[in-house]
Design a protein around this motif. Structure first.
Motif: not given
Length: 191
Positions: A98, A100-102, A104, A156, A167-168
């Motif tokens: 996945e 995510s902001s954590s 990337t 990341r 992030t998407n």
């Protein structure tokens, strides 16, 4: 009264020691010169990028791939295309969970020189460490531990090369953090 004149026996002995030392150095120099001449003759005979195969014949020494950020033009495009296939077909579907902001990821990773350099290095290591002829049975484990995990952690990370990206990975918007101006790259450099 003390005799301040050296004896001739002592001077003669010192001279004999110095003569022997100089003769030893001359002999070693001659030996080293002959060795260098023999090695030079073999290297000249073989040419660059070759070595002896142990049977008196020539064999090609493997050429190490250049650092991708130093490539230009067609060479850079070819290497980047090959890297892209590995990233799209193996790395992303297998190892990227996945986003995510954590953790990337940038769908346009090739626009980030730091990402390209790290991905290329991991890909080169993957090629070597998944080849049974070069890695043995532990190669894949070594690749995961020493190459994949550190590379993904860097890419990341919240402050990594993709920190300014959305992030998407399916979004079309792509933003980069501003960077300080630097000297322009040489003409023909892809990055």
């Amino acid at each position: 009264m003390t005799d301040t004149n050296p004896t001739l026996d002592g001077v003669a002995e010192d001279l004999a020691d110095l003569t022997a030392t100089v003769a030893g150095f001359a002999s070693q120099l001659e030996h080293n010169t002959q060795t260098i001449d023999r090695v030079s003759a073999v290297v000249t005979k073989l040419g660059p990028g070759q070595e002896q195969d142990g049977k008196g014949g020539k064999k090609e020494t493997p050429q190490t791939p250049p650092f991708i950020l130093l490539l230009t033009g067609e060479k850079c495009a070819t290497e980047l295309a090959a890297l892209d296939g590995w990233v799209r077909n193996l790395l992303v579907p297998t190892y990227l969970g996945e986003v995510s902001s954590s953790a990337t990821w940038c769908a346009r990773w090739w626009e980030h020189p730091a990402a390209v350099a790290r991905l290329h290095a991991a890909w080169l290591a993957w090629q070597e460490l998944t080849d049974p002829e070069t890695c043995g049975r532990t190669g894949p484990a070594v690749w995961h531990r020493d190459h994949l995990d550190p590379m993904l952690n860097q890419l990341r990370a919240p402050d990594g090369p993709f920190a300014g990206c959305m992030t998407n990975p399916d979004r079309s918007q792509h933003t980069l953090l501003p960077i300080p101006p630097v000297d322009p790259l040489p003409a023909g450099t892809a990055f």
